[in-house]
Scaffold this motif. Structure first.
Motif, PDB file in Angstrom:
ATOM      1  N   SER A  19      10.226 -48.269  -8.804  1.00 18.00           N
ATOM      2  CA  SER A  19       8.588 -48.178  -7.871  1.00 18.00           C
ATOM      3  C   SER A  19       8.154 -49.636  -7.723  1.00 18.00           C
ATOM      4  CB  SER A  19       7.945 -47.634  -8.738  1.00 18.00           C
ATOM      5  OG  SER A  19       6.582 -47.233  -8.108  1.00 18.00           O
ATOM      6  N   ILE A  76       5.488 -47.172  -3.330  1.00 21.68           N
ATOM      7  CA  ILE A  76       5.219 -46.542  -4.645  1.00 21.68           C
ATOM      8  C   ILE A  76       6.456 -45.703  -5.012  1.00 21.68           C
ATOM      9  CG2 ILE A  76       3.646 -45.051  -5.889  1.00 21.68           C
ATOM     10  CD1 ILE A  76       1.485 -46.361  -4.424  1.00 21.68           C
ATOM     11  N   THR A  77       6.972 -45.089  -4.104  1.00 20.20           N
ATOM     12  CA  THR A  77       7.858 -43.952  -4.229  1.00 20.20           C
ATOM     13  C   THR A  77       9.320 -44.784  -4.042  1.00 20.20           C
ATOM     14  OG1 THR A  77       7.658 -43.124  -2.109  1.00 20.20           O
ATOM     15  CG2 THR A  77       6.609 -41.943  -4.048  1.00 20.20           C
ATOM     16  N   THR A  78       9.509 -46.036  -4.120  1.00 18.95           N
ATOM     17  CA  THR A  78      10.711 -46.618  -4.005  1.00 18.95           C
ATOM     18  C   THR A  78      11.275 -46.541  -5.518  1.00 18.95           C
ATOM     19  OG1 THR A  78      10.250 -48.000  -1.852  1.00 18.95           O
ATOM     20  CG2 THR A  78      11.831 -48.731  -3.743  1.00 18.95           C
ATOM     21  N   GLN A  79      12.770 -46.328  -5.474  1.00 18.91           N
ATOM     22  CA  GLN A  79      13.281 -46.598  -7.051  1.00 18.91           C
ATOM     23  C   GLN A  79      13.865 -47.888  -7.147  1.00 18.91           C
ATOM     24  OE1 GLN A  79      15.072 -42.363  -6.100  1.00 18.91           O
ATOM     25  NE2 GLN A  79      14.444 -42.307  -8.303  1.00 18.91           N
TER      26      GLN A  79
END
Lengths: 332, 332
Positions: free
Chosen positions: B255, B250-253
Motif C-alpha cells: 500500500s 492506497i490499494t497498491t500492493q
C-alpha cells in the motif's frame, strides 16, 4: 415473558459493503468475521399487553423516534408477524462500549434483539433462522454476531434470501492465541451510517466493481488462513481488504472519509512496526477506531506501543468471542 | 554557452498516474494541470570540454550518484544525442520550494533541464519538441511545466510517442481570479517516488481500471470548466479525481499511503468549510502537502483558516503561472 440475550460484537476480516437487495438485506459478497469476547450488547425484551406502544431504552436513554427507533420497531414487527402476535414490547439494551462509533454496535444490538425478541415472542428458531432474522434487521452484519468464533455470512444466491445466513467456520476456542486490540480514539458518533454509506457507494463509486472482483480470493485466503492457522495470510489479506473497502468509501460521491487524522497515525504506526518485525495488522470499519489483530506473543508489545500514541484514549484487548447466550439477569 | 531557464512547477487537476510505455514515458491517460506562479526551478546548463564528467549541483549540494543523478545524466545523454555532441555538462539547479516533497519539483526541474540543456547544446526546439524532450526525462509531468497557464498533456496514440506532449488550453492571464494555496505540512522527502509508485499501482492495484474508466469524463469536465470559467465544476472534478488517484495508491500492493495525519486534517477541514459555504477544493499529489484551489474572493478567508491549523507550517498563495523563460542570470 422477559427474555435477555448477551451477544458479542464482531469485526470483519473480509468486509461487507454493499447489498444486492436492500429490502431483504442481501449482500453483494460473502464476508468473514471474528467475534470479540469483550464487546457485547445485553438486551431484554418483553411483549406485554400492558404496553400501549413499543418502548425502547438504549444505554439508559429512552429512544422515541429517529432511524434507530424505526429499525427497532420494524424488527419487532417482523418478530410479531412470525409469532402471530400483535402485542407491543419493551426493549432495554445496553452496550458495554460506545454506540455507533464504528464498533459494530448495530451488529450485536440487532442480533441480541432478534435472539431475545424471538424467544420472548414464543418462537424457537434454530441458528440458521436466527441468523436470517438478525440479517433482516437492516444491519446485515448482525447475522454474524450470534454465531461466535470465526463466522462466514454467505451471500447466497436465492432471490428470497433463504440461503443468506452466517455459519461458524471455527469455534471460539479454536485459536486461543488470536487477539484483537481495539484502539479507541474517538467516541463521537459517525456522521454517515453504514447503511446509508454502503448504498451510496454501490450507486456512485466508480471503483466498486474492482473491490467486488477481488473478494473471492480474499475469502479463500482467510478461510485457508484460519484452517492452517496461517496468521500472516489472514492478517495481510484482512488489512488489504480493509484498505480496498475504504478506497471505495473515499471514492463514493459525496466522498465518505471515515478515517480521522488519528486513524491514519495508527495505520502508519502499524505499518512501521511491521517493518521492524512486529506482526500486527490493522482493520477499520465505518468509523474512526482501529482494530489490530495479532497473536498472543506480540499483544503486550503492540498494546504498549498503541497506548504510547497520545490520541489513543484506551485499548481493549480481546480474544475470540463466544456465541450468543440467554441469561436470567434481565435489565428490567 | 551557459543557458539558464526558469520554469514554474504545476499541479494536476486531472492526475497522471501510470504509464502505457515505461521507456518512452507515455501515460495511460491524458491529464490537465495549472502552473503555479510562485514555485519554480531555475537551472543553468553549460556544455564545456573542460568538464571530464557531468557535474550536477541541486539546491547547493553536489549530487554524484543515486536515482536523481542517473536521471539527470541520462537526460543530458538524450540532449547530446539530439545535438550530435559528446561534451560533458555542468548543471546547477535550485528550487525555491522543498524538493521531492510532493510539490512537483521533478516536473519543473526536468522541464528546466530540457529547456536550458537543449538551448545550451545549440538545439532550437519548438514547444512541442521541448515538451516531448521534457517528457522523456522520466518525469512525465515535466512535459506540462514549460507550457504555463492551463496545460493538457495529451496521452497520444502512437507507439513512438510523437503525439504525446502538452499544449496550452488557457493562457496564464485567462483567469486572474484563479488561486492555488499550497499548504506545507512537512518538508520530509517522500518514501516512494512517483515513478516507482505509479509503476507498482499499474501492476498490482485491483481498482486501477475503475480509475482509468472515469478519466475521459473528468477531462471533459475540467476542459468545460475552464472554457466556461465554471469554478465549481473544475473544483469538484479535480477534488474527486485526486481522491480516486489516492484510492488506487492506497490499494497498491504494498500500500502507498502518501497522506499523513495532517493531510487528512486539512481534507476534513476543507470539506467542512465547503459545507459552511466557503468554496475551496483540495488536491494532493504523491506527498503529504495539500493544495487548495479557490477564487480570489475566498482566498483570504481560506488562507486564514489554513494558517490557524497548527500542523500547517506555511502557505504559499499562487496565481496561474506563466510559461518557461530564459534568463541571463546564470547560477554560476
Amino acid at each position: 415473558m422477559k427474555t435477555t440475550a448477551i451477544v458479542n460484537s464482531n469485526i470483519a476480516l473480509v468486509k461487507y459493503w454493499g447489498k444486492r437487495d436492500e429490502k431483504l438485506i442481501l449482500p453483494n459478497n460473502s464476508n468473514i468475521s471474528v467475534a470479540y469476547d469483550k464487546l457485547n450488547t445485553i438486551t431484554t425484551v418483553e411483549f406485554n399487553l400492558d404496553y400501549s406502544k413499543d418502548i425502547f431504552i438504549l444505554d439508559s436513554n429512552e429512544i422515541t423516534d429517529g432511524p434507530v427507533f424505526k429499525k427497532t420497531t420494524e424488527h419487532l414487527n417482523i418478530i410479531r408477524q412470525k409469532a402471530g402476535i400483535e402485542t407491543r414490547a419493551k426493549v432495554v439494551s445496553k452496550n458495554n462500549f460506545p454506540t455507533a462509533a464504528g464498533l459494530a454496535s448495530s451488529a450485536s444490538g440487532f442480533s441480541a434483539l432478534a435472539f431475545a425478541g424471538s424467544k420472548a415472542a414464543g418462537l424457537n428458531l434454530d441458528q440458521r433462522e436466527l441468523s436470517i432474522l438478525a440479517r433482516l434487521s437492516g444491519s446485515g452484519s448482525a447475522s454474524r454476531s450470534l454465531i461466535g468464533g470465526f463466522a462466514e455470512w454467505m451471500k447466497g444466491e436465492k432471490a428470497d434470501g433463504s440461503d443468506s445466513y452466517a455459519i461458524q467456520i471455527a469455534k471460539p476456542d479454536y485459536w486461543p492465541e488470536f487477539r484483537i486490540i481495539v484502539a479507541i480514539i474517538s467516541e463521537a458518533r459517525k456522521k454517515t451510517s453504514s447503511t446509508d454509506g454502503m448504498n451510496l457507494t454501490v450507486k456512485t463509486c466508480p471503483l466498486y466493481q474492482g473491490w467486488l472482483n477481488t473478494i473471492e480470493q480474499d475469502l479463500e485466503n482467510v478461510r485457508k488462513g484460519i484452517a492452517e492457522k496461517n496468521f500472516t495470510l489472514i492478517g495481510s489479506t484482512a488489512e488489504f481488504n480493509c484498505l480496498k473497502m475504504h478506497a471505495t468509501m473515499i471514492t463514493t460521491q459525496p466522498s465518505l472519509i471515515y478515517w480521522m487524522p488519528e486513524t491514519l497515525e495508527i495505520i502508519h504506526s502499524v505499518l512501521d512496526w511491521r517493518k521492524q518485525g512486529l506482526e500486527g495488522y490493522f482493520t477499520i470499519d465505518a468509523g474512526p477506531q482501529v482494530k489490530i489483530i495479532c497473536l498472543e506473543k506480540d499483544v503486550e508489545e503492540i498494546n504498549n506501543k498503541l497506548c504510547s500514541i497520545p490520541s489513543v484514549k484506551k485499548t481493549i484487548i480481546c480474544k475470540v468471542g463466544k456465541e450468543a447466550i440467554l441469561t436470567d439477569n434481565h435489565l428490567f
